[in-house]
Motif scaffolding. Sequence first.
Motif, PDB file in Angstrom:
ATOM      1  N   HIS A  58      25.900  26.805  39.728  1.00 21.48           N
ATOM      2  CA  HIS A  58      25.120  25.632  40.113  1.00 21.48           C
ATOM      3  C   HIS A  58      23.929  25.492  39.171  1.00 21.48           C
ATOM      4  CE1 HIS A  58      23.564  22.409  42.530  1.00 21.48           C
ATOM      5  NE2 HIS A  58      22.382  23.018  42.573  1.00 21.48           N
ATOM      6  N   LYS A  59      23.702  24.253  38.755  1.00 21.75           N
ATOM      7  CA  LYS A  59      22.552  23.947  37.916  1.00 21.75           C
ATOM      8  C   LYS A  59      21.686  22.966  38.672  1.00 21.75           C
ATOM      9  CE  LYS A  59      21.244  22.603  33.293  1.00 21.75           C
ATOM     10  NZ  LYS A  59      21.699  22.440  31.918  1.00 21.75           N
ATOM     11  N   PHE A  60      20.457  23.388  39.006  1.00 18.27           N
ATOM     12  CA  PHE A  60      19.525  22.487  39.653  1.00 18.27           C
ATOM     13  C   PHE A  60      19.010  21.495  38.631  1.00 18.27           C
ATOM     14  CE2 PHE A  60      19.144  26.136  42.596  1.00 18.27           C
ATOM     15  CZ  PHE A  60      19.277  25.474  43.813  1.00 18.27           C
ATOM     16  N   GLN A  61      19.090  20.221  38.966  1.00 17.63           N
ATOM     17  CA  GLN A  61      18.568  19.189  38.063  1.00 17.63           C
ATOM     18  C   GLN A  61      18.164  17.959  38.860  1.00 17.63           C
ATOM     19  OE1 GLN A  61      21.614  18.460  35.195  1.00 17.63           O
ATOM     20  NE2 GLN A  61      23.246  18.390  36.695  1.00 17.63           N
ATOM     21  N   ASN A  62      17.252  17.174  38.297  1.00 16.32           N
ATOM     22  CA  ASN A  62      16.752  15.980  38.990  1.00 16.32           C
ATOM     23  C   ASN A  62      17.796  14.874  38.991  1.00 16.32           C
ATOM     24  OD1 ASN A  62      14.323  17.138  39.559  1.00 16.32           O
ATOM     25  ND2 ASN A  62      13.360  16.438  37.673  1.00 16.32           N
TER      26      ASN A  62
ATOM     27  N   ALA B  80      26.085  32.100  38.899  1.00 15.53           N
ATOM     28  CA  ALA B  80      25.568  31.580  37.634  1.00 15.53           C
ATOM     29  C   ALA B  80      24.679  30.408  38.044  1.00 15.53           C
ATOM     30  CB  ALA B  80      26.691  31.142  36.724  1.00 15.53           C
ATOM     31  N   ILE B  81      23.409  30.690  38.272  1.00 17.31           N
ATOM     32  CA  ILE B  81      22.467  29.699  38.780  1.00 17.31           C
ATOM     33  C   ILE B  81      21.454  29.373  37.688  1.00 17.31           C
ATOM     34  CG2 ILE B  81      20.784  29.164  40.598  1.00 17.31           C
ATOM     35  CD1 ILE B  81      23.633  29.763  41.649  1.00 17.31           C
ATOM     36  N   SER B  82      21.164  28.080  37.505  1.00 18.03           N
ATOM     37  CA  SER B  82      20.202  27.659  36.494  1.00 18.03           C
ATOM     38  C   SER B  82      19.254  26.642  37.108  1.00 18.03           C
ATOM     39  CB  SER B  82      20.949  27.044  35.313  1.00 18.03           C
ATOM     40  OG  SER B  82      20.045  26.572  34.350  1.00 18.03           O
ATOM     41  N   PRO B  83      17.947  26.676  36.921  1.00 21.07           N
ATOM     42  CA  PRO B  83      17.246  27.740  36.208  1.00 21.07           C
ATOM     43  C   PRO B  83      17.144  29.027  37.028  1.00 21.07           C
ATOM     44  CG  PRO B  83      15.649  26.139  37.047  1.00 21.07           C
ATOM     45  CD  PRO B  83      17.040  25.613  37.366  1.00 21.07           C
ATOM     46  N   TRP B  84      17.036  28.929  38.369  1.00 17.48           N
ATOM     47  CA  TRP B  84      17.021  30.093  39.260  1.00 17.48           C
ATOM     48  C   TRP B  84      17.200  29.593  40.674  1.00 17.48           C
ATOM     49  CZ3 TRP B  84      13.497  30.161  43.195  1.00 17.48           C
ATOM     50  CH2 TRP B  84      12.409  29.275  43.074  1.00 17.48           C
ATOM     51  N   GLY B  85      17.503  30.496  41.585  1.00 10.69           N
ATOM     52  CA  GLY B  85      17.634  30.120  42.988  1.00 10.69           C
ATOM     53  C   GLY B  85      17.586  31.327  43.898  1.00 10.69           C
TER      54      GLY B  85
END
Length: 102
Positions: free
Chosen positions: A98-102, A40-45
């Motif tokens: 994982h959620k990629f975020q700044n 469950a990856i956000s936005p993508w990976g």
Amino acid sequence: AAPAKPKPATATATTPPAEEIAEPPAGGAEVAATATLSFAISPWGEVHIDGKMRGISPPLRNVELTPGRHRVEIRNANFPPYVEIVDAKSGSRIRIRHKFQN
């Protein structure tokens, strides 16, 4: 000579069924020998497992893994990579969120 032939034939006949009995569990073990890794990856990976690119999530949702330890790296060009070491057990399901975020 005739009595000698049935004995080897019986022994030979006994041996293949033993092999046949051994094969189905091996076949069944192959199916159950993998673990399922879901994402469950956000936005993508980009999903890299043990250094090999396996796809982009989403749409990639599941990957089959052999039992043992695996290095999972999720890469998105805009963020630092996310790395997780998983210990895959036969028949298990592992979820990486994982959620990629700044």
